[in-house]
Design an enzyme around this catalytic site. Sequence first.
Site: not given
Length: 992
Positions: A212, A214, A324
Site C-alpha cells: 500500500h 499512499d 485504508d
Amino acid sequence: MTPEQMPYEQAIQQNFHTVRVGDTFGPTWWTCWFRVELTLPRTWMNHEIHFLWESDGESLLWRNGEPVQGLTKMGEKTSYILTDKMKEGDPWSVTLYIETACSGVFGAGKGSMIAPPDNEKRFSVTRAEMAVYHRNVHELMMDMEILLGMAKCLGEGSQRSFQALYTANQMVNVCDPTEPGTFSTARSLASGIFRQRNGDSQHTIHAIGHCHIDSAWLWPYKETIRKCARSWSSAIRLMEKNPQFTFACSQAQQYEWVKRYYPSLYAQVKEYVRAGQFIPVGGTWVEMDGNLPSGESMVRQFLQGQNFFLQEFGKVCSEFWLPDTFGYSAQLPQIMRGCGIQRFLTQKLSWNLVNSFPHHTFFWKGIDGSRVLAHFPPGDSYGMEGRVEEVLKTMNNNKDKGRVNHSAFLYGFGDGGGGPTQVMLDRLERMKDTDGLPRVYFSTPERFFSLLERDTGQLCTWVGELFLELHNGTYTTHAQIKEGNRDCEQILHDVELLSSLALARSGTFQYPSAELQHLWRLLLLNQFHDVLPGSCIKEVVDDALKYYEEIRSSGSRLLKAAIWAVCGGEPVPRDLKPPRNFLIFNTLPWERTEVVALPAASGAENLVLVTVPSMGYTQAPAPASPPHPVRVVREADGSVTLENGIIRAHLDSMGHLNSLVLVSSDRETIPRGVFGNQFVMFDDIPLYWDAWDVMDYHLETRKPVTKLDQAVEVGMPGGLRGSVHFSLQLSNRSILTQEIVLDAACPYLRFHTEVDWYESHKFLKVEFPVWAHTSSATYEIQFGHIQRPTHYNTSWDWARFEVWAHRWMDLSEHGFGMALLNSSKYGGSVRNNIFSLSLLRAPKSPDATADMGHHQFTYAIMPHMGTFQDSGVIQAAYNLNFPLHVIPTGPAIYRPWSAFSVSSSAVVLETVKQAEAGAHPYTLVLRLYEAYGSHVDLWLQTSLPVQEAVICDLLERPDHRQRLAVESSRLKLSFSPFQVVSLLLVLQSPNP
C-alpha cells in the site's frame, strides 16, 4: 546533491566526489546520487554475493541504466544480489548508481512521524559493503524462527507448541556453527515438523503480497512516483526467484506514473501481469476518500481506473480495493455494481474507537438495495510480515467462524511503500500446510473471492454506511482543499454539459475530451484519502491547490468556448462597455427563478429576477420590481427584519437569528429563548492523530462567541435583494465577517462568511436550533441521502457525534422542518434539535499551517412545510452550489432554449457528457438518479436530435436488451429508490 529530482541519464553525467560511510547529506526533499564502483574478490568464486547498503533515506539502485531494486532500511531491504553464484566469465567489476531521497519511508517528521517535516534534516549512509551470503544459514534461521513462534503463540495448552519447542531445542543441540555440515541435520529436524499436515477442516489463509503506497501523505506527489519505482522493482526481483509469489497492486494513477517515468520497469510489470503474479486490483484511479467525493466523482474514479486497466492489461478489476480510508458511503455498493465489481476489500474499520465491527466477511447492502461481498482481513492489517502470531490472529480473530473458512492475509511493508521481502516469503512457505497452524496458500484476490462465493448462504448482511469511529476531523481539516474539491466538481460538471450541448448544436465544435480527461484525473488524484481529508503535509496541500487552480483556469476557458458554440454567437468585443445584452445559462435540470447580478458601467451591478429553463438559457430581462419585493426593516434596538413573502427573519445586533417564520403558515422555526447563527468555539486537542481526529470530549469545551466587532448594519435595503452585515471577534487573532442575504423569490436565507483564522487547536462551528421534534436527521450523500439518529441511545449512536454530509442536512417532524445547506462544508451533526455545521479547525500536524489564513464560504437555512423532498430542499442545495452563468452578448436576440428536462422532481439529471473513446463521436452519456427514496416513472424530454437511446452501466457499456423508444423527443424511464441510471444517446450529426 540536487534540490530537484533528476533523471538517471542526467544524473550520471554529474561530477561525483568520494564520500565515506557516516558522511551526511541533505537537507530534506533533496536528492543525493551515489556512484558505487565494486571489484569482486576472485576468492569469492562460486559464492552468492550481495551488495549491502543502509541509509536513513530511501534509495533506488540502478544497474546498467535500469532501476532494479529499492533499498530501504525501514522496509528491510538492505541488500541487493549481485550474483547468485560467481563463476568464470562473470565481470569482476560492477558500477552501480544509487538515487537516495532525503526523506524516510514516512517522510521526515520532526520528533514524531506525523509532525511537520524537519526541512533541515541531514541524512547519512551507515553501511556500504559487499559480502558473501550464506543462504544455508538464512534457511536455518527461518526454520528456527517459525518453530519458536509456534512454541510461543500456540500456548501451553497445545501439544503442538511443545513439539515445536523440543524440536528447536534438538536443533540447537545438533547444530555446530563452526561445522556447516551440521546445518542440514538441524534443518531435517525442522522439516519433520513442517511436513506434518493439517486436517481438511483447517482454516485457509490466502497470502497476497501487497504494498500500500499512499499517493501523497507525509511526502509530496513527486516522491510517490519514486516510491512506486523502488517498491515495484523490488517486487519484480522477488517474482524472478519465487514463482509462487503474487503481488496485488491498486491505483491506476501509480501505474500511469511508472509507465511515464520508468518505461523499462513498466514493461516488466506488464510481463508479470501476463504471468499472473503482478495483479492490478481496485479499479479506481486512486484509493480515494470513501466519504467526501461526489457521486459523479466516485463514478469517474472507476471509469478512469477500469478503462486504464482494460487498455493496459486487457481486463478490468473484479474487486474494489480500499484498505485504508476514513469510512465508506452507503452508495458505494451500487456504484461498484455499476462498474462491474461485486467484491470489496478493506480493513480500516478495525480502527473503530468505540465499537468493534461485528463481521469480517459479510454482504454489504447500499441504500438502493445493491449488495456486494465484503471482506475485512481478520488480521486487521494490510501490512503483515508473515509471522506466526499474525497467521494465528487471522484465524482466531475471524468473527464469522462457521460461516466462512477462508481469510485474506495481506503482507508487505505499506503506507510508505516497500512491499514484501524474501524473509516474509520464506516464513509463509514454511507455514503452507503445517499441523497446528492455519493452512497458508500463496493466492490471488480472484482465487480468494471465488472460494468465498462458493458458500455464502450463512453470511450476514450489513445495511447502510460503514462508519469509521475515528478520523472524523477529516471532514473539516484544510477547508481550502474541501472548497477546491466542491468547486472543481461543479466546474467540470458545467464544462461537460455545455460542451455536450455544443457538440450537438455546432458542426465545428470539438469536444475537449483529452483536456477534460486530464482535468478529471487531477481532481481524482486530489481525492486520495490523505489529500481531500487534509491529513497531509504542507507540500502536498500546495500541490493540491495548484491542481485546483489549473482546473479552474482551464475550466473557465473551456466553458466560454462551449457557451458560444451552444448559442451560436461570438464573444462580446472588449471595447463594448457596457454589454448590450446578457445570456443567463442554467446547468441544472429544472427551471430556476433567481436574482442575478448583471455587470454595469463603472463596476456597478444591476439586479434582475430571471427565470431560466432547465439545462438551457434565456436572455436577461430588463430590471423590474418583483411580485414580492424584499423588505428590510431596522428596529430601534439595532435588530433587523428581512422578509420576502416566503420567509421572515429577525436578527439581533450580533447577527443572531432570533426568529425565522414561514410566511404562508406563520410557522416559527427557532424555539423560544434561543437563537440561530450562533458561532461556537471548542478546544480541539486529539489524543494523537491531530489533523485526523476530533474527540468526543471536545463537546465539553463549548464556548459561544460573544465579542462583537461591528454591529449589524443594513447593506442592501430591499427590492430584489436585502442584506445586512456584521463582524465578530473570535479571539484576539481571528475575526469573522458575515453578510446575511435574502433574495426575492428565494426560499432560503444565505450567510456569506469570511474568516481570518489564526488559531491553534480550536474548532469553529455554527449552530441552529430548530423548533421540531424527531429522533433522526437526514443527510445528503452521493446520489441520495441517509438518516442518522439525533440521540445517543447506544454506543453506536454516540460514536456519530461528528458526521459527514454533502450539500444539505435536514431535520423534520411530520409536516414541517428546516434544512441547512452549504457550498463547501462536509462536517456537522444534529444532536437533539440543534444543527451544528463544522467550519474550521486548527491542527498543527502534519501541517503546522493547516487552515491558517483567509476563508470564504456560504451556508443557508431553509424552513419548509411538508417533507424535505416535496418542499424542494434537494433542488435548493443544488442551486446554491451551481450558480447561474451570466454571459455578456451583443445586440442579437436569443429565445429561451432548454436541452433537457425531467417530468418528476424526484429524479435528478446529474451528468451530461460525451461518451468515452470508442463510441460514436456524437454519443452522449446521461446519468440520472432517484433522489427522494421512491419508485417513480417519468419522461425525459430533450430538444436534441436523438437517433438512438440505450441503457448502459457506469462504465458506459451498453445493455442492448434495454433499448428505449424515442417518442416525440421523449424517453420513458422507471426508477426504484436511489437508483442510478445511465443512458447512451446517439445524436444526429449537426450541419457544419
